[in-house]
Design an enzyme around this catalytic site. Sequence first.
Site, PDB file in Angstrom:
ATOM      1  N   CYS A 247       0.813  -1.212   0.000  1.00  0.00           N
ATOM      2  CA  CYS A 247       0.000   0.000   0.000  1.00  0.00           C
ATOM      3  C   CYS A 247       0.858   1.278   0.000  1.00  0.00           C
ATOM      4  CB  CYS A 247      -1.031  -0.034   1.117  1.00  0.00           C
ATOM      5  SG  CYS A 247      -2.513   0.868   0.618  1.00  0.00           S
ATOM      6  N   HIS A 331      -3.904  -5.134   0.191  1.00  0.00           N
ATOM      7  CA  HIS A 331      -3.390  -5.674   1.459  1.00  0.00           C
ATOM      8  C   HIS A 331      -3.415  -7.197   1.474  1.00  0.00           C
ATOM      9  CE1 HIS A 331      -2.966  -1.964   3.820  1.00  0.00           C
ATOM     10  NE2 HIS A 331      -3.872  -1.507   2.977  1.00  0.00           N
ATOM     11  N   GLU A 333      -2.173  -9.065   3.577  1.00  0.00           N
ATOM     12  CA  GLU A 333      -2.343  -9.538   4.967  1.00  0.00           C
ATOM     13  C   GLU A 333      -3.806  -9.463   5.392  1.00  0.00           C
ATOM     14  OE1 GLU A 333      -1.575  -6.550   4.198  1.00  0.00           O
ATOM     15  OE2 GLU A 333      -2.558  -5.219   5.606  1.00  0.00           O
TER      16      GLU A 333
END
Length: 359
Positions: A247, A331, A333
Amino acid sequence: MSQTVKLILEDGTEIQGESFGAFTSAAGEVVFSTAMTGYPENLTDPSFAGQILVLTYPMVGNYGVPGEELYESISKIFESDKIHIAGLVVNYYSEEHSHWNAAKSLGDWLKEYNIPGIFGVDTRMLTKKLREKGAMLGKIVAETDVPLHDPNLENLVAQVSPAGVQHYGSGQHKIVLVDCGTKTNIIRCFLERDVELIRVPWDYDFTTLDYDGLFLSNGPGDPKMCEATIQHLQKALQQDKPIFGICLGSQLMGLAAGGDTFKLKYGHRSHNQPVKLTGTQHCYITSQNHGFAVDTATLPAEWDILFENLNDGTCEGIKHKTKPFFSTQFHPEAAGGPQDTEFLFDDFLKAVVEYKASK
Ligand SMILES: NC(=O)CC[C@H](N)C(=O)O
């Protein structure tokens, strides 16, 4: 009985609603997220610093807020140790909540951090307005008026980045994490792998450290504010050690490589953004929260586009043509959102193993 508050936008729009959370005024950039769940994660994601968040999902608060539990020395559930949004805008707020791990209501949690919430707002109408005119400055006004202010003119990263260096884990691969406002799930993802993590502040000169791979975190605001990180990164790009950015980290890689970034009209904030991996027909559904993007037209010749957003064609990641440097605008994650691209952490560590074997 709740008290009346107003949401006022820079274009003059005034919407009356009711207060929940702290009965106080706050100004910021008004952005919307179409994610259906994940407010504990979103509200504590430091990338939201300075923003008044509008949730389009019609009922918010019904599953409450989890308690504080630790994983290693970081939060097990939240994405940082506090709420980062400036204010919250919802349609229907449910103070009543029920969930196996709920410890308190959303309103009580907002009160703890003195963050105002407003409910009774037609958030879908508001979102249409933000999509037509673009993200706008705005304010939630309780008793006392506050001036509008643009958080993107501040160095928000300096405000959310930690003051010192922290170490986690004792794995084989030494990864430096440049913390521009990292989500804790990035740390968790690394600690689930064979990693020793050295978490450093955004302006720390990591080039003086001994490490095997470099990671650049997400973070709030305009990436161009992070001059110190960009300068250190430019030195790291001269070497061959693997680099992975997420990001804001992706935007910083683009800038350090010599490319440019720009502000999107209203950004991408949801858990269902489709991205296509270049050179394949593979589409991944991703979690996103950003207002800026790398301008692909400015990418230097040694760099390729790694992922492309299938909604608007914007850059969702870049990759160096010959060196092990890559990034994602989304993202991997997650937290919240789909975990479909978590394999990118494994790809990064594979590049680290290959780099070490080549030395
Ligand atoms: N999640 C992030 O890292 C956001 C990056 C940057 N602040 C943006 O809005 O584009």
